[in-house]
Structures are given as structure tokens and as C-alpha cells.
Write an enzyme that holds these catalytic residues in place. Structure first.
Site, PDB file in Angstrom:
ATOM      1  N   GLY A  86       0.823  -1.195   0.000  1.00 56.71           N
ATOM      2  CA  GLY A  86       0.000   0.000   0.000  1.00 56.71           C
ATOM      3  C   GLY A  86       0.861   1.251   0.000  1.00 56.71           C
ATOM      4  N   CYS A  87       0.241   2.379  -0.272  1.00 53.69           N
ATOM      5  CA  CYS A  87       0.984   3.640  -0.358  1.00 53.69           C
ATOM      6  C   CYS A  87       1.480   4.107   1.011  1.00 53.69           C
ATOM      7  CB  CYS A  87       0.135   4.711  -1.034  1.00 53.69           C
ATOM      8  SG  CYS A  87      -1.574   4.816  -0.450  1.00 53.69           S
TER       9      CYS A  87
END
Length: 392
Positions: free
Chosen positions: A198-199
Site C-alpha cells: 500500500g501507499c
């Protein structure tokens, strides 16, 4: 061609997606984020110079899918063969994203109509909760980078707790390798299925994992304040009028990236790490800043943290420590696969502040996915990713 198999799968899906590098640089320090039990043994595919790799992009009409297409326009060997988007099946990609109308691309098709017989690798940009069954139905020879959250959590019981349903492909979860490229490069090279991070976890783990492994910071009282550009979605909270001219904290006690971050930090520490993590949405199209407040180990200074991170990422193309007191800003990395960071002494004795910035659609999603597939195919990991940041 690497694949000689015809397969198709079907599921009615929305095509939204989470909004969420010539030689391979050396890495000075290795840090293991996950250690999946291997059910599938794979050797790195060695793609010859000039040989095309045929790509399928599933969920191409979402932001991460469109960003894959933009990045591959500059890739000399990855060629898009199949693009899916169930709600926009039969449409031309340029009609959905006119900024990419110059690219020679196949029409969008529904997943049930996708032909994988001439495909080598897949970028899966579908929403979380839908990807497990789709990937389970794909030809087994395909290399897959999954940009959803469906294979990031190693513990399927923890997945069920955070995502509200049982894991639908537990045998694939045991095979999946977590794709934090600079940290798990060797594992990614030999993987068939990579769970793209994920970011938020990317921006947070890149600075913290090396510091935890070196025992330079304490495992308690790690506080993270993270801010992200607004992601695509129909939720009222994501509408312009709700986000504009303000900051929108969300998922304060239960954001789904928290267990992913804790998984990586705990693996680095070889003991349980629990963090305080608050994500915020701000009104910008791209970018992410994570501000981390940490307590240093006895006798350790902020300068020691800086020097260790500098040494760890020396020679890395995409992770950079800024000089002196320069503060990383999201505008420094927009449109690029870079992560910029710096370390600052807190006014509270014994504590330090670390700031890390990425473009959440590139290093936080599609760029890291391309970086990972380059590794999986035996290519230089910077191939097709040498876009410099856009400024102003």
C-alpha cells in the site's frame, strides 16, 4: 512466448482501484518484511534484451490501471496485450482516459472475455476483496503483481478481521511475496505472485524498517501522521466539497494499512510492534507525506539515524536522503517513482522526526508494481521508470 495456455475467468466487478527504475543497484542492508511459506518454487525469468513481454492490465479503468498504462508508454519491453474493465467493456481506452489517447492499446474487455493465451504477466488493479478469486483462476504460468490489498497480510485470520470476510485463496497467500522492492529484492526476483504494498506502508516502512533492524529506535511510542491526496471513489467523504480547503482525518482507530505496517515493522524487529497511525486526506491530486515521531535508543542521535538511512540506501535509485535541513515535500516527487526522506531532531530530548514523501500513484502503487515486475522478469528494475518529478 512464455505462456501457452488459454484461460478466462469471470466476475462482475467495478473497475475502481485504490488511489490510493540501466543496471540493478546494489543494496547495502537487507531487511526481511515477510517470510511466506513457499508452495511454489520459481526461478527468475530472464527476458532477453529487446524481447517483448506481453502484459494484461486487469481493472485498467481505475487510477492505478491508468497509471500503469502511462508508465509502460516509456517501457521498451512491456507491451500491453489485454486490458479489462467490466463496466466499460468494448470501449477504447483513450475515450476513458483521453490523456493517453496517443497510445496504441487494445480495447477494453470484460474479464470473462479476456484471452490470456498470449500473455506473460498481469498487473491486477482490481478493488480489494475481489482479486483473490480472479487470480486463483488465472493460468498458473503467469507472473502476477497484485495492486489490491488481497495478498498483503500474511495471516489469513488477520486478513478476515480487517477486511470483513474469509480469505478466498489461502494457498496463494502462502505463495505471495510482499513487494517492498528495496527491502525484499531477492525474494521478489524469484516470485510468481507479488503483493504490491500500500501507499502509506511504502512511505512508512522504507525509513523505519532499517532503523528498527539496526536497533536505533525504540519499538514503543512510534507515532505516524500521514497525509494523502484524495483517491477516486463515490463516497461522500471523498467528494470535492467535503475535502476542499481542509484536512480530513479518517480510519483513526482502524485503517486497514495499520496491520500491514505493523507486520513489516514486527518482522524487522522480530517482535510485536504496535504503532499509533492516523491517515488524513487533503485536497490534492497526487502525493503522500508521512511524518514519523520516534524515540531513539540510548546514546543514539538524530544524526545517527540519518547516517544509517544514508548508508542503507546509498546506490539506490529511487530512495534518497535529502541534504542537511532540507524538508521533503510532495511537490518534489510528483509523477516519479522516488521516495525522498530526511531526519530531524525533535525539540523533545531523545526523540526524532522523520519525513518521507512519495507520489502515491507511482512509488505508492503503479511505479513500484512496474519496478517489481522488472525484477521478476530479470530486467533492470529502473526500466521504464526514469521519469523525473514534475515541477512546478
Amino acid at each position: 512466448m512464455l505462456i501457452n495456455f488459454l484461460g478466462s475467468v469471470w466476475l462482475q466487478l467495478t473497475s475502481s482501484a485504490e488511489f490510493a527504475e540501466v543496471g540493478c543497484p546494489s543494496l547495502r542492508v537487507r531487511a526481511s518484511v515477510s517470510s511466506p511459506q513457499k508452495l511454489y518454487s520459481s526461478k527468475t525469468t530472464q527476458v532477453k534484451s529487446g524481447e517483448e513481454v506481453q502484459i494484461a492490465v486487469l481493472g485498467a479503468s481505475g487510477y492505478t490501471g491508468a497509471e500503469i498504462v502511462r508508465l509502460l508508454a516509456n517501457h521498451p519491453q512491456f507491451h500491453i496485450k489485454v486490458m479489462t474493465a467490466d463496466r466499460k467493456a468494448s470501449e477504447q481506452f483513450g475515450s476513458v482516459f483521453p490523456h493517453l489517447i496517443t497510445q496504441d492499446l487494445p480495447n477494453l474487455v470484460a474479464i470473462k472475455d479476456a484471452d490470456f493465451s498470449n500473455v506473460d504477466a498481469v498487473f491486477c488493479c482490481l478493488p480489494h476483496g475481489t482479486t483473490q478469486e480472479i487470480i486463483k483462476g488465472l493460468p498458473k504460468q503467469l507472473k502476477i503483481v497484485d495492486l489490491s490489498a488481497d495478498f498483503r497480510l500474511r495471516d489469513i485470520n488477520e486478513y478476515a478481521e480487517w477486511y470483513g470476510h474469509a480469505h478466498r485463496a489461502p494457498e496463494l497467500q502462502q505463495e505471495a511475496v510482499y513487494g517492498l522492492t528495496e527491502v525484499l529484492r531477492d525474494e521478489i526476483r524469484n516470485a510468481r505472485l507479488v503483493a504490491n504494498p500500500g501507499c502509506y506502508p511504502t512511505s512508512i516502512q522504507l525509513p523505519l524498517v532499517p532503523l528498527i533492524k539496526a536497533k536505533l529506535i525504540k519499538l514503543s511510542n512510534i507515532i505516524i501522521d500521514a497525509k494523502s491526496g484524495v483517491r477516486r471513489g463515490a463516497k461522500e467523504a471523498n467528494l470535492y466539497t467535503e475535502i476542499a480547503e481542509g484536512i480530513h482525518a479518517y480510519g483513526i482507530k482502524g485503517h486497514r494499512h495499520a496491520p500491514e505496517i505493523e507486520q513489516g515493522l514486527s518482522e524487522a524487529a522480530k517482535s510485536k510492534v504496535t504503532i499509533s497511525f492516523t491517515p488524513n486526506l487533503i485536497c490534492m491530486k497526487r502525493g503522500m507525506q508521512s511524518t514519523m515521531f520516534v524515540e531513539m535508543a540510548p546514546g543514539v542521535t538524530a544524526g545517527d539515524l540519518y547516517r544509517h538511512l544514508k548508508s542503507t540506501y546509498e546506490g539506490e535509485e529511487f530512495v534518497k536522503l535529502l541534504h542537511g535541513s532540507t524538508v521533503p515535500h510532495t511537490r518534489h516527487v510528483v509523477g516519479s517513482n522516488y521516495c525522498f526522506m530526511n531526519v530531524f531532531e525533535d525539540r523533545i530530548p531523545g526523540r526524532a522526526i522523520i519525513i518521507s514523501v512519495i507520489d502515491n500513484l507511482v512509488k505508492g502503487a503503479s511505479g513500484q508494481a512496474v519496478q517489481n515486475l522488472n525484477l521478476m522478469m530479470g530486467l533492470p528494475e529502473n526500466r521504464g521508470l526514469q521519469y523525473q518529478p514534475l515541477f512546478p
